[in-house]
Design an enzyme around this catalytic site. Structure first.
Site, PDB file in Angstrom:
ATOM      1  N   ALA A   8       0.852  -1.193   0.000  1.00 59.07           N
ATOM      2  CA  ALA A   8       0.000   0.000   0.000  1.00 59.07           C
ATOM      3  C   ALA A   8       0.886   1.240   0.000  1.00 59.07           C
ATOM      4  O   ALA A   8       1.778   1.363   0.834  1.00 59.07           O
ATOM      5  CB  ALA A   8      -0.909   0.018   1.228  1.00 59.07           C
ATOM      6  N   CYS A   9       0.648   2.137  -0.944  1.00 61.10           N
ATOM      7  CA  CYS A   9       1.398   3.388  -0.984  1.00 61.10           C
ATOM      8  C   CYS A   9       0.448   4.564  -0.797  1.00 61.10           C
ATOM      9  O   CYS A   9      -0.773   4.394  -0.752  1.00 61.10           O
ATOM     10  CB  CYS A   9       2.200   3.519  -2.277  1.00 61.10           C
ATOM     11  SG  CYS A   9       1.203   3.767  -3.751  1.00 61.10           S
ATOM     12  N   ILE A  10       0.994   5.733  -0.707  1.00 63.90           N
ATOM     13  CA  ILE A  10       0.202   6.925  -0.393  1.00 63.90           C
ATOM     14  C   ILE A  10      -0.907   7.160  -1.413  1.00 63.90           C
ATOM     15  O   ILE A  10      -2.050   7.406  -1.045  1.00 63.90           O
ATOM     16  CB  ILE A  10       1.120   8.153  -0.263  1.00 63.90           C
ATOM     17  CG1 ILE A  10       2.011   7.973   0.964  1.00 63.90           C
ATOM     18  CG2 ILE A  10       0.315   9.441  -0.150  1.00 63.90           C
ATOM     19  CD1 ILE A  10       3.144   8.943   1.073  1.00 63.90           C
ATOM     20  N   THR A  16       2.163   0.604  -5.052  1.00 61.69           N
ATOM     21  CA  THR A  16       1.407  -0.515  -4.480  1.00 61.69           C
ATOM     22  C   THR A  16       1.543  -1.744  -5.380  1.00 61.69           C
ATOM     23  O   THR A  16       1.933  -2.825  -4.927  1.00 61.69           O
ATOM     24  CB  THR A  16      -0.084  -0.144  -4.316  1.00 61.69           C
ATOM     25  OG1 THR A  16      -0.196   0.950  -3.407  1.00 61.69           O
ATOM     26  CG2 THR A  16      -0.896  -1.327  -3.813  1.00 61.69           C
TER      27      THR A  16
END
Length: 106
Positions: A8-10, A16
């Site tokens: 999960a990325c920003i 992601t």
């Protein structure tokens, strides 16, 4: 060896899915079982079941944000079998991350 993870990325898009792919490709190269859940712009995909987590030797949390269901990994954390890092680190050097995962088991 069975490895599960969450990516999960920003923004929930590029890193992601790049982290998911990097983990999966490196594990497949080595003949390891692997399943990576993504939490991104499309919601939760490829969700890990309780059995997936229980059967895993190691959990890789390639996350740059808080994730849903983080409590699912508490038991593995207590066993010292969770690696938490930024998704960009996995994308940059997936072999080193999988080496680290193996070292937690051996």
């Amino acid at each position: 060896m069975k490895i599960v993870g969450v990516a999960a990325c920003i923004t929930g898009v590029a890193h992601t899915y790049m982290a998911q792919e990097a983990i999966e490709q490196e594990c497949k190269k080595r003949g390891y079982d692997v399943k990576v859940e993504t939490q991104g712009g499309m919601g939760i995909e490829n969700e890990l079941s309780d059995d997936d987590i229980a059967e895993a030797d190691v959990v890789i949390l390639a996350i740059a944000i808080g994730i849903e269901g983080v409590e699912r990994f508490e038991e593995k954390e207590d066993e010292g079998r969770v690696i938490s890092l930024n998704p960009a680190e996995v994308v940059r050097d997936p072999a080193a991350i999988i080496d680290k995962a193996v070292s937690l088991v051996n």
